[in-house]
Design a protein around this motif. Structure first.
Motif, PDB file in Angstrom:
ATOM      1  N   PHE C  39      31.464  63.809 119.982  1.00 19.09           N
ATOM      2  CA  PHE C  39      31.078  63.030 118.800  1.00 19.09           C
ATOM      3  C   PHE C  39      31.737  61.654 118.792  1.00 19.09           C
ATOM      4  CE2 PHE C  39      28.850  65.713 115.411  1.00 19.09           C
ATOM      5  CZ  PHE C  39      28.295  66.558 116.344  1.00 19.09           C
ATOM      6  N   HIS C  40      33.021  61.583 119.103  1.00 22.17           N
ATOM      7  CA  HIS C  40      33.687  60.269 119.151  1.00 22.17           C
ATOM      8  C   HIS C  40      33.933  59.851 120.590  1.00 22.17           C
ATOM      9  CE1 HIS C  40      37.156  62.958 119.693  1.00 22.17           C
ATOM     10  NE2 HIS C  40      37.699  61.951 120.328  1.00 22.17           N
ATOM     11  N   ASP C  69      31.150  59.128 115.497  1.00 22.18           N
ATOM     12  CA  ASP C  69      31.249  57.663 115.499  1.00 22.18           C
ATOM     13  C   ASP C  69      31.730  57.212 116.869  1.00 22.18           C
ATOM     14  OD1 ASP C  69      31.706  54.979 115.008  1.00 22.18           O
ATOM     15  OD2 ASP C  69      33.570  55.328 113.919  1.00 22.18           O
ATOM     16  N   PHE C  73      35.035  55.168 118.114  1.00 20.67           N
ATOM     17  CA  PHE C  73      35.926  56.134 118.772  1.00 20.67           C
ATOM     18  C   PHE C  73      36.552  57.082 117.749  1.00 20.67           C
ATOM     19  CE2 PHE C  73      39.859  57.042 121.423  1.00 20.67           C
ATOM     20  CZ  PHE C  73      39.159  57.695 122.436  1.00 20.67           C
ATOM     21  N   ARG C  76      37.433  55.175 112.680  1.00 18.43           N
ATOM     22  CA  ARG C  76      37.074  54.560 111.406  1.00 18.43           C
ATOM     23  C   ARG C  76      36.922  55.658 110.358  1.00 18.43           C
ATOM     24  NH1 ARG C  76      32.524  50.447 113.905  1.00 18.43           N
ATOM     25  NH2 ARG C  76      31.316  52.367 114.016  1.00 18.43           N
ATOM     26  N   ARG C  77      37.596  55.459 109.236  1.00 18.31           N
ATOM     27  CA  ARG C  77      37.506  56.453 108.179  1.00 18.31           C
ATOM     28  C   ARG C  77      36.072  56.537 107.662  1.00 18.31           C
ATOM     29  NH1 ARG C  77      42.735  57.410 105.379  1.00 18.31           N
ATOM     30  NH2 ARG C  77      44.241  56.951 107.025  1.00 18.31           N
ATOM     31  N   MET C  78      35.590  57.726 107.445  1.00 19.05           N
ATOM     32  CA  MET C  78      34.265  57.947 106.879  1.00 19.05           C
ATOM     33  C   MET C  78      34.416  58.913 105.709  1.00 19.05           C
ATOM     34  SD  MET C  78      31.908  58.493 110.283  1.00 19.05           S
ATOM     35  CE  MET C  78      30.366  58.577 109.357  1.00 19.05           C
ATOM     36  N   GLN C  79      33.618  58.659 104.659  1.00 15.56           N
ATOM     37  CA  GLN C  79      33.654  59.549 103.503  1.00 15.56           C
ATOM     38  C   GLN C  79      32.576  60.614 103.695  1.00 15.56           C
ATOM     39  OE1 GLN C  79      32.994  58.015  99.478  1.00 15.56           O
ATOM     40  NE2 GLN C  79      35.189  57.688  99.398  1.00 15.56           N
ATOM     41  N   THR C  84      29.927  69.174 105.009  1.00 10.67           N
ATOM     42  CA  THR C  84      29.515  68.509 106.243  1.00 10.67           C
ATOM     43  C   THR C  84      30.653  68.472 107.248  1.00 10.67           C
ATOM     44  OG1 THR C  84      27.870  67.171 105.076  1.00 10.67           O
ATOM     45  CG2 THR C  84      28.664  66.309 107.167  1.00 10.67           C
ATOM     46  N   ASN C  87      30.908  71.817 108.909  1.00  7.78           N
ATOM     47  CA  ASN C  87      29.868  72.028 109.921  1.00  7.78           C
ATOM     48  C   ASN C  87      30.108  71.178 111.170  1.00  7.78           C
ATOM     49  OD1 ASN C  87      28.370  74.000 108.603  1.00  7.78           O
ATOM     50  ND2 ASN C  87      27.334  72.473 107.327  1.00  7.78           N
TER      51      ASN C  87
END
Lengths: 257, 257, 257, 257
Positions: C39-40, C69, C73, C76-79, C84, C87
């Motif tokens: 994923f990263h 992301d 890499f 980066r913070r994601m809300q 989710t 999963n």
């Protein structure tokens, strides 16, 4: 008037945290840069940084669109409908033009990448779909084609601005195709060999094949690589040989018809 | 001279095999379309088709960039450095401009999408980074801002072309922010209510809040939705109410300062 | 019985044509590898190759999931909603388990990556959502936590298998947090310094802060890096110092409660 | 002992904000669900929700891996090396197994999707690479093959658990291939036609071709669709016809050899 030729290389092929190639070294050698557009490599940050550097070096900027395949680096053949191909080109070229404009410069040329290029070089309709789409965005765009392939036929038909390209490090068959990579001598690694060979082709205006045959063609630009130190060394050797042979290295102007 | 107002809606939010929204119905209602640029929704094929339709309907075309987050539809907040944000805007706007040019039309305005918009509406520096990047590509671009937010402060500072937007289906607090979706009455579903309410706001040139207070502001465009049949019905009701009230619906020209 | 400690490093962070880190060198140093799950960073080919190498070196394999992301890499913070997140963990861990099984080995531990880890280290509910999801796939999985953070609280609550981690190259504040990277001395680059420092912490069973204070904690594993030649040199120095100090380097068994 | 047959359908093909198909309706009809694994469709949230529903309906769960091509929905042919294909299968199947385990259920079968399936149905080596990779993760996995194709040859060679599939809505040529979609009668839309036709094939244990010829084969499962209301109607008609003909609908057990 002295003879001139362009030297081009693929650049801006880093992505996110991953770097690729020695763009800094190549920018000292080439006169045109083919910059990845975010689908097979490059991201908006990499594009911006690469365009800024190319601009500062006075190196001509080209859009280098490829298939939407990051893992495969655009090197895996995909069966994509022609309408989709055309939109893929429009999107990536538009993005490149926008980023160039923001950097106070412009996209001068377009070169297809990887599997997209390999497929289009033998598929007249596919090359035409890609090039027509690009010219819709800029009718003066210079299309870089593999010399003596279906790509060249298409740009001659379209009557657009174009330039013909040969490879500095690949041997040619007598029909103008590249010697298969699996065969000995297919890839030229020796800078001492590559320089004089390219000089001779440019002077003669012809591809010199492995057998020594001549294929007269438009040699407007020489494709160089920067993915290994050896490749950079070879690139420098080609530039040196051309200069010593009285050939001026500078960005192509494009030819019509 | 009769009063005019624009009606806008997000469009081109399909992706690959997946469709979203009733763009065909909305194109009969709106005068401006905010078209997704491939990062949170939309793909080059969807963009091309949506732009062609908007062009055929005489609907103004806007770029609608968002975070690079397809699964989250650009609605998840991401912490992205400002340089990266600026390049994200340049890339998506450039792509949209290229595709519009290929379709014989042009991008007139820019509107931020989803979390990017939510964050920029309260973050002056972020809004400025995004808008400055967009204006580098086209200094005459019309920036669509949420009226009476940090976005409006920024476009006034920049002295650029802009237009102010309010929502047809959302209730407002007295400070100009939207009533939280979790509260009763936050979202207006009744077409019979929405039409007259918007007509009154446009006539008064002010947001009318839940409490009945007036916030005078630039109401250049009304945001509509097409994601449900009810939303389309509400959109039609707003247009009807405006027409009956003597307000002409047409694309904004943008205002400066 | 002699004291033991594990050395871990992030690996398999290449993607497609792009390489990252010196996994070959690190595999000679560490006893556990945290392998990116696609994923990263990492792709199925990179995962397969990395797992095969780790298996051949007798190095314990861990899943190292991150935000979806690639460009950022996973940093980066994601809300992201907690369902989710859960999963996201299940998917990446499942993929890693499958690939490990195909390689005749298994996933022993899990470590969160990048922004996901930073956020979870101070967000009890988020750490719990991630770890519970992972344990649903394998109740015996060893959860690697940043020692003395919310992560450690969560694994103690869950009563699951876990191990505590400290950094070989980062200075600590008296509250157990890392000294901010922007401050002098925050990152330790000198192998001659790092080795004895880590040996002392392991011998004392406590983090030694910049001020010299002791924070007694579970030091089961030391995090090393391989992204630069200096980092690899430091990694080797830490291993050497531990061996010379009579501490055996081997994969953790996990502790409960 | 009464005859039985399985009914299967592709499910979980939504992605992020986009929905596809009427999974709820299909779950009332089928006995097995082929669930997309996130590469051509599906995301971890969609997978989790779909598996939970299938589990609650007592419907058998299958992994449905495809090419890494979201825009093309895995329907565009890609030239991918066999090692990469194998890892693609391992990764997606592993992810599906993990998510199933987290949902308290398991992956019973595997069915290739889209272009990957089309290519493997005529490419023995490709089918073998995919199936061997899958069986490394679970030697008891039931491989769903297009009856009477290269896929069936491969599973017979491998001696693995498998089941043979025919289409409810497609006409067959005398060599067992599907009638080309561009020809009239290639796709069967009439529920009144489809039901008795499938019943007859199951009773005879043979594909009945357009010309009326019989191709005796393993008909373990019938492929249904839910992408349109008509498709759902046809699916129901097939189930009804089978029940009325005394054929029990239930998930296959798999056959060996």
């Amino acid at each position: 008037m002295s003879k001139t030729v362009d030297l081009n290389a693929d650049m801006g092929e880093s992505f996110g945290p991953w770097t690729m190639g020695d763009d800094a070294a190549l920018l000292e050698v080439v006169s045109s840069a083919n910059i990845a557009c975010g689908f097979h490599a490059g991201d908006p940050d990499v594009m911006a940084a690469t365009m800024a550097r190319a601009r500062d070096h006075g190196v001509g900027i080209g859009a280098h669109p490829g298939f939407d395949d990051l893992q495969g680096f655009g090197r895996r053949r995909m069966q994509v409908p022609q309408d989709t191909l055309a939109n893929l080109i429009r999107y990536q070229l538009g993005a490149a033009q926008g980023m160039a404009r923001a950097a106070g410069t412009e996209v001068r040329h377009l070169k297809l990448h990887g599997a997209l290029s390999n497929m289009a070089s033998v598929d007249h309709a596919m090359a035409r779909a890609c090039y027509e789409a690009a010219l819709e965005l800029d009718p003066d765009l210079i299309i870089m084609v593999l010399a003596a392939t279906a790509m060249e036929e298409v740009v001659r038909e379209l009557g657009c601005n174009w330039c013909g390209e040969i490879f500095a490090d690949r041997a040619y068959n007598d029909d103008g195709t590249l010697v298969d990579r699996s065969l000995p001598g297919a890839v030229i690694h020796d800078p001492a060999l590559a320089g004089p060979r390219i000089l001779q082709m440019v002077q003669e205006g012809a591809i010199i094949t492995e057998s020594g045959a001549r294929i007269p063609t438009a040699i407007d630009t020489i494709c160089l690589h920067g993915d290994t130190p050896t490749a950079v060394e070879l690139a420098r050797a080609v530039r040196r040989a051309l200069s010593e042979g009285g050939i001026e290295v500078r960005a192509f102007d494009g030819r019509r018809g």
